[in-house]
Design a protein around this motif. Structure first.
Motif: not given
Lengths: 258, 281
Positions: A129, A249, B140, B143-144, B147, B178-179, B181-186, B188-189
């Motif tokens: 993350m 990303y 996917e 992730t969607r 998003e 990783a994919k 986790s990236g979407a979770v982080k966005r 969260s941010d």
């Protein structure tokens, strides 16, 4: 070379471990220990050094060389405190605007009791993350074994490279064989199925570069790595943080079904 | 419902037997207390043992029914199906049989829903589809989900059950960690809420990614949650693991989950948490 030969080469006795890469690529390296929460994990080395004069943070999985050293380093299988040390040093690099260079070489995150008690899954998840939005360039190089989530936890990067004889896989060939054929000896077949060689991964677009190796002498490889690392970092100097993170990303976003 | 002709006398031996067979409902034995319970009784009680409260595994659709407001779940990305991208031996068959067994196209269902009137994006993993393993389609869809929730400024409510990353899709399965986790982080941010309920079992690459990335992490009683599976640990340390190792209660003791959430009060607990994060006062 067949996939299984690559597996053997990646694990071969006498193959350079992370320490040798660090000593040959960077100068003025100062190791920094501990996760500031629980302990210091010998399976992960972290510190600051210079890449062609420029300060960089280096984080590396180290399997060890002598038997004693291997035991002290848990054969390169990190516990949660290793991943937490890595994350601490990455955050430090972000603060001081240092690029991060990671060397990956692990059969996997350690599957032990203590690791579970201290949150192995959480430690890896947090790295995935946080690395995704780390506001400084990150380059990762697989130098031997890239074993599953334990390897990925140091490889959510702007670019991921592999040494010619390294492997990167979702599961070990032995683990795959025992699940698929209930026979851990069918590792050759499993190695083929998993598509874990540098060539396979390059073809699938999962890595950006393959670093050629010569049989005995790694000095050419170290020099090549030094040059390419310098270029990769320099290329990102003119890029805004937003663009850097957007590209990172997208790098992972594109993998798989759409 | 009583079938027609139930009390009619059988005309012959065969007919008689048929009627009887229709009414022998298969029973399940509770692994914790040994209590015998029929499938329909269990279903009625949300797959929870009537005697000791053991939580059996539950299908994704049943969970949606239990948690979401009636008819509020609008499924998304339902048609996505996996391909055998690596030409992995046996994977085509495995996909076919998993579809038949689960009635789902993949190991997770995603949709917009309301829970106690709170709009959210839900993802629910499906144990009958290759034990919710994460390949490219599962990655996917999740992730969607994040998003979409980020775009619409909605909370995400997730239910995990997974054996980890799906071996049959090789490195691309690993990349889903990783994919997602990236979407979770966005998400969260963006200041948005993610509540995750860990159910039995949640292990491997799912534990080491979005399962452990919730703002609030709940776990069902007795659920096995860990990174390495118990058998792998036992083989590594050459010892038997103590009873209760890697259970939800063990995780609570060690500080890795916020609360244990039994199914009986789960919807109310989630509604309360959603309300506590709701912007309307």
């Amino acid at each position: 070379m067949e996939a299984y030969e690559k597996v053997l080469a990646a694990r071969a006795k006498g193959r350079p471990t992370a320490i040798e890469y660090i000593n040959n690529i960077f100068t003025d390296f100062q190791e920094l220990h501990g996760d500031r929460r629980y302990g210091d994990d010998g399976a992960i080395i972290g510190g600051i050094g210079r890449l062609c004069g420029m300060p960089v943070t280096v984080i590396a999985q180290e399997k060890g060389s002598s038997t004693k050293d291997k035991i002290a380093r848990n054969f390169g299988s990190p516990n949660p405190e290793g991943y937490r040390k890595a994350l601490r040093l990455m955050k430090q690099a972000e603060k001081f605007r240092r690029p991060v260079i990671c060397f990956v070489d692990t059969s996997g995150a350690y599957p032990g009791m203590g690791a579970e008690e201290r949150g192995q899954g959480l430690a890896i998840a947090e790295n995935l993350m946080e690395m995704g939005t780390l506001k400084t360039p990150v380059i990762s190089i697989l130098i031997g074994e890239g074993g599953s989530g334990g390897a990925l936890a140091l490889a959510v990067s702007d670019e991921v490279w592999m040494m010619e004889n390294s492997i990167y896989s979702v599961i070990s060939p032995e683990g795959c064989a025992s699940i698929l054929w209930r026979d851990a000896k069918k590792v050759k077949e499993a190695s083929e199925c998993l598509r874990l060689t540098a060539d396979d991964l390059y073809e699938m677009g999962v890595i950006e570069r393959i670093i050629p190796e010569s049989d005995k002498d790694f000095s050419a490889a170290y020099l090549l790595l030094q040059t390419w690392l310098k270029k990769a970092v320099d290329d990102r100097k003119g890029i805004s943080t937003d663009e850097l993170l957007e590209k990172r990303y997208e790098r992972f976003r594109k993998f798989g079904a759409r | 419902m009583i079938p027609k002709g139930l009390f009619k006398k059988a005309n012959n031996e065969l007919e008689g037997r048929q009627v009887v067979e229709e009414f022998v409902e298969p029973t399940m034995t509770c692994p914790d207390c040994g209590f015998e319970v029929t499938a329909s009784e269990l279903k009625e009680n949300h797959e929870v043992c009537l005697k000791c409260g053991h939580h059996f595994r539950m299908n994704a659709r049943q969970r949606v029914e239990l948690i979401a407001d009636k008819d509020s779940f609008k499924e998304l990305y339902a048609g996505m199906e996996s391909d055998n991208i690596l030409d992995f031996p046996g994977y085509d068959d495995k996909l076919r049989s998993s579809k038949a067994k689960s009635g789902e196209n993949e190991g997770v269902i995603v949709g917009e829903a309301a829970v106690g009137g709170h709009a959210c994006v839900m993802f629910v993993m499906e144990p009958e589809f290759m034990m919710g393993s994460m390949g490219t389609v599962v990655g996917e869809k999740i992730t969607r989900a994040f998003e979409l929730a980020t775009e619409k400024r909605l909370p995400v409510l997730g239910f995990t059950v997974s054996g980890g990353a799906r071996m049959q899709e090789g490195i691309l399965s690993l990349m889903q960690m990783a994919k997602t986790s990236g979407a979770v982080k966005r998400h969260s941010d963006a200041g948005l809420l993610y509540i995750v309920v860990l159910t039995d079992p949640t292990t491997g690459g799912v534990t080491a990614s979005f399962a452990m990335e919730g703002d609030i992490i709940l776990a069902e009683p007795g659920a096995l949650v860990g990174f390495a599976g118990p058998r792998v640990i036992e083989q590594t340390i050459r010892k038997k693991l103590p009873k209760g190792f890697q259970t939800a209660e063990f995780l609570l003791d060690h500080g890795f989950v916020d609360a244990i959430s039994p199914r009986s009060g789960q919807r109310d607990m989630l509604i309360n948490l959603l309300a506590l994060h709701s912007e309307e006062v």
